[in-house]
Design a protein around this motif. Structure first.
Motif, PDB file in Angstrom:
ATOM      1  N   GLY A  47       0.846  -1.189   0.000  1.00 57.16           N
ATOM      2  CA  GLY A  47       0.000   0.000   0.000  1.00 57.16           C
ATOM      3  C   GLY A  47       0.879   1.235   0.000  1.00 57.16           C
ATOM      4  N   MET A  48       0.337   2.348  -0.473  1.00 57.63           N
ATOM      5  CA  MET A  48       1.128   3.567  -0.615  1.00 57.63           C
ATOM      6  C   MET A  48       0.588   4.696   0.262  1.00 57.63           C
ATOM      7  SD  MET A  48       2.864   2.047  -2.922  1.00 57.63           S
ATOM      8  CE  MET A  48       2.740   0.897  -4.287  1.00 57.63           C
ATOM      9  N   GLY A  49       1.488   5.478   0.789  1.00 55.39           N
ATOM     10  CA  GLY A  49       1.104   6.691   1.489  1.00 55.39           C
ATOM     11  C   GLY A  49       0.688   6.468   2.927  1.00 55.39           C
ATOM     12  N   GLU A  50       0.312   7.565   3.570  1.00 55.31           N
ATOM     13  CA  GLU A  50      -0.037   7.548   4.989  1.00 55.31           C
ATOM     14  C   GLU A  50      -1.230   6.655   5.262  1.00 55.31           C
ATOM     15  OE1 GLU A  50       0.736   8.575   8.898  1.00 55.31           O
ATOM     16  OE2 GLU A  50       1.901   9.110   7.110  1.00 55.31           O
ATOM     17  N   GLU A  51      -2.217   6.654   4.352  1.00 57.97           N
ATOM     18  CA  GLU A  51      -3.433   5.888   4.605  1.00 57.97           C
ATOM     19  C   GLU A  51      -3.184   4.391   4.633  1.00 57.97           C
ATOM     20  OE1 GLU A  51      -3.474   6.667   0.087  1.00 57.97           O
ATOM     21  OE2 GLU A  51      -2.962   7.761   1.908  1.00 57.97           O
ATOM     22  N   GLN A  74       2.684  -4.040   3.567  1.00 53.74           N
ATOM     23  CA  GLN A  74       3.833  -3.150   3.650  1.00 53.74           C
ATOM     24  C   GLN A  74       3.399  -1.777   3.135  1.00 53.74           C
ATOM     25  OE1 GLN A  74       7.368  -4.480   1.660  1.00 53.74           O
ATOM     26  NE2 GLN A  74       8.630  -2.823   2.457  1.00 53.74           N
ATOM     27  N   ALA A  75       3.512  -0.760   3.996  1.00 53.32           N
ATOM     28  CA  ALA A  75       3.141   0.607   3.623  1.00 53.32           C
ATOM     29  C   ALA A  75       4.377   1.339   3.113  1.00 53.32           C
ATOM     30  CB  ALA A  75       2.546   1.342   4.818  1.00 53.32           C
ATOM     31  N   LEU A  76       4.312   1.809   1.868  1.00 52.74           N
ATOM     32  CA  LEU A  76       5.446   2.495   1.244  1.00 52.74           C
ATOM     33  C   LEU A  76       5.150   3.990   1.117  1.00 52.74           C
ATOM     34  CD1 LEU A  76       6.079   0.067  -1.771  1.00 52.74           C
ATOM     35  CD2 LEU A  76       7.072  -0.058   0.518  1.00 52.74           C
ATOM     36  N   TRP A  78       4.910   7.461  -0.678  1.00 47.53           N
ATOM     37  CA  TRP A  78       4.716   7.735  -2.089  1.00 47.53           C
ATOM     38  C   TRP A  78       6.009   8.126  -2.785  1.00 47.53           C
ATOM     39  CZ3 TRP A  78       0.947   6.236  -5.026  1.00 47.53           C
ATOM     40  CH2 TRP A  78      -0.352   6.094  -4.527  1.00 47.53           C
ATOM     41  N   ASP A  79       6.889   8.838  -2.086  1.00 43.19           N
ATOM     42  CA  ASP A  79       8.081   9.357  -2.761  1.00 43.19           C
ATOM     43  C   ASP A  79       9.127   8.285  -3.050  1.00 43.19           C
ATOM     44  OD1 ASP A  79       8.798   8.992  -0.128  1.00 43.19           O
ATOM     45  OD2 ASP A  79       9.731  10.952   0.138  1.00 43.19           O
ATOM     46  N   THR A  80       8.992   7.113  -2.444  1.00 40.37           N
ATOM     47  CA  THR A  80       9.928   6.019  -2.734  1.00 40.37           C
ATOM     48  C   THR A  80       9.252   4.840  -3.425  1.00 40.37           C
ATOM     49  OG1 THR A  80       9.580   4.996  -0.555  1.00 40.37           O
ATOM     50  CG2 THR A  80      11.362   6.626  -0.741  1.00 40.37           C
ATOM     51  N   ALA A  81       7.929   4.850  -3.449  1.00 42.08           N
ATOM     52  CA  ALA A  81       7.185   3.689  -3.958  1.00 42.08           C
ATOM     53  C   ALA A  81       7.441   3.441  -5.440  1.00 42.08           C
ATOM     54  CB  ALA A  81       5.695   3.883  -3.702  1.00 42.08           C
ATOM     55  N   HIS A  82       7.533   4.499  -6.221  1.00 42.92           N
ATOM     56  CA  HIS A  82       7.693   4.345  -7.665  1.00 42.92           C
ATOM     57  C   HIS A  82       8.955   3.568  -7.993  1.00 42.92           C
ATOM     58  CE1 HIS A  82       8.528   5.628 -11.857  1.00 42.92           C
ATOM     59  NE2 HIS A  82       7.224   5.599 -11.977  1.00 42.92           N
ATOM     60  N   THR A 340      -9.632   6.244   7.104  1.00 45.93           N
ATOM     61  CA  THR A 340      -8.672   7.084   6.385  1.00 45.93           C
ATOM     62  C   THR A 340      -9.271   8.309   5.708  1.00 45.93           C
ATOM     63  OG1 THR A 340      -8.935   5.884   4.296  1.00 45.93           O
ATOM     64  CG2 THR A 340      -7.318   5.019   5.872  1.00 45.93           C
ATOM     65  N   ASN A 341     -10.590   8.405   5.678  1.00 52.64           N
ATOM     66  CA  ASN A 341     -11.264   9.486   4.971  1.00 52.64           C
ATOM     67  C   ASN A 341     -10.951   9.516   3.479  1.00 52.64           C
ATOM     68  OD1 ASN A 341     -11.985  10.680   7.740  1.00 52.64           O
ATOM     69  ND2 ASN A 341     -12.850  12.162   6.316  1.00 52.64           N
ATOM     70  N   THR A 342     -10.617   8.381   2.909  1.00 58.55           N
ATOM     71  CA  THR A 342     -10.497   8.279   1.460  1.00 58.55           C
ATOM     72  C   THR A 342     -11.856   7.851   0.899  1.00 58.55           C
ATOM     73  OG1 THR A 342      -9.584   6.050   1.755  1.00 58.55           O
ATOM     74  CG2 THR A 342      -8.034   7.827   1.359  1.00 58.55           C
TER      75      THR A 342
END
Length: 418
Positions: A47-51, A74-76, A78-82, A340-342
């Motif tokens: 998964g990506m980002g804070e959420e 595993q939470a990645l 966003w700036d390193t996920a790509h 997460t409010n998404t």
């Protein structure tokens, strides 16, 4: 600097070992059910980002219903996920399920990193296109393939301190570009380290969003329009906030405390900020609100979000699809909303009172009627990243806007011609 898939794949022989948190191997996938004999399968999810830090809570409920499947999340950032995804593609060692930002889909689909789910869609009623908003469905398609399932959608709205705006003569949110600039200038005039608005120069969709508001089409087929008056005017407008000091070049703190203290009384962001502000700044509960974006020719916002995809080299296709189907249920997406409010991608979830009775979500729902995704082309990520460097030369280095955008447009032509 972000690398391309080609660059990383050229260095595949240098990739050694299995990535942390990855269990899939490069052997051909098994379409059978490894858990049929009662043994437990480990499903690795990125998964990506804070959420994504809240994703284990949802995964726990899935595991309770599916005891033969263990979900490892595993939470990645966003700036390193790509780059980590690029490495996974090159090594053919990665997760089973991965969250894909909608703008990343074309790049990774063209690299054959994402499994074509089209043959599987009829097996899962949760995947029916009619369940989702059409724009969200479109982000999952590449040519004749379907490489993902919509997970959540978002857009950008204006967050503002109602009390501070009122103190400078605005009883409601700015409705036009001119009003936004005027309000920001008056708020910044408070001095003592206070600003009028925070503009995130690393938000890669922001400038393109404002360019559309100024009438830019961004692209004409395969021709970029980034040095044309509509685009140049939008960049000039955003740069004006930095030039007159109403927006900080470096805020130096997270946006929630800056908003709470009134240092940055306006900012543009997505729906996830609602929960963050409520949780981290309860003392300003009745002193802030959201509004649709101010208008120039229009007030088009960016339509974003994420899809869930299956990694091409997974050994656990059936389990991966079962997990994605669970995540696509309206009740699961409403639970995800609470955490997460998404915003849910399933239309049924939007009938819930949690969305229909909340003033902030009403604003977001209104803004989604004037929201468009970034161009869904393979090269868009590279173009957007290049623009961040261009804009930094402008707002931080003081470079001439037209000169920089002429160079950016020329580079974009080269990228689009590949």
């Amino acid at each position: 600097m972000r690398k391309s898939i080609t660059t990383v794949m050229a260095g595949t022989l240098l990739v050694a070992g299995v990535l942390t948190g990855c269990a899939s191997k490069s052997t051909p996938q098994s379409s059978g059910n490894p858990a049929a004999g009662g043994s437990q399968v480990t499903l690795n999810v990125w998964g990506m980002g804070e959420e994504a830090k809240s994703l284990p809570k949802i995964a726990e409920k899935f595991m309770q219903e599916n005891p033969t499947i263990k979900v490892n999340v595993q939470a990645l950032p966003w700036d390193t996920a790509h780059d980590k995804l690029l490495t996974a593609v090159a090594s053919k060692k990665g997760p089973d399920v991965l969250q894909m930002g909608t703008t990343w889909i074309p790049e990774f689909a063209s690299a054959k990193a994402l499994m074509d789910l089209k043959p599987e869609l009829s097996k899962y009623p949760e995947f029916a296109e009619a369940n989702f908003y059409p724009g969200a469905v479109n982000t999952t398609k590449q040519g004749d393939t379907v490489v993902g399932v919509p997970w959540y959608i978002d857009t950008r709205v204006l967050y503002y301190r109602t009390d501070l705006l009122k103190s400078v003569g605005y009883n409601e949110a700015p409705k036009t570009w001119d009003e936004l600039s005027d309000a920001a200038t008056k708020l910044a005039a408070r001095g003592n380290g206070n600003y009028g608005i925070s503009i995130d120069p690393k938000e890669q969709s922001l400038e393109f969003m404002f360019a559309r508001q100024n009438g830019s089409k961004l692209l004409d087929g395969n021709k970029p329009l980034f040095n044309q008056p509509e685009f140049v005017g939008a960049v000039d407008y955003l740069n004006s906030f930095f030039k007159n000091g109403s927006a900080p070049k470096d805020l130096g703190m997270d946006i929630v405390p800056a908003f709470q203290k009134g240092i940055a009384p306006m900012f543009i962001s997505g729906p996830w900020m609602i929960k963050l502000i409520n949780d981290q700044a309860p003392d300003i509960k009745d002193k802030w609100a959201t509004a649709v974006l101010p208008k120039k020719q229009n007030n088009i916002s960016a339509l974003g979000g994420s899809d869930l995809s299956v990694f091409q080299y997974t050994e656990h296709k059936d389990e991966a699809l079962k997990f994605i189907a669970y995540m696509s249920k309206p009740e699961t997406q409403l639970e995800w909303l609470k955490l997460t409010n998404t915003l849910p991608a399933t239309k049924k979830a939007w009938e819930d009172p949690a969305l229909t009775n909340d003033a902030n979500y009403k604003v977001i729902g209104e803004q989604m009627n004037a929201s468009e995704p970034m161009p869904l082309i393979k090269s868009w990520e590279e173009i957007a990243q290049n623009f961040l460097k261009t804009f930094e030369n402008i707002y931080r280095g003081g470079a001439n806007v037209q000169t920089e955008l002429d160079a950016f447009n020329k580079k974009s032509e080269s990228i689009l011609s590949k």
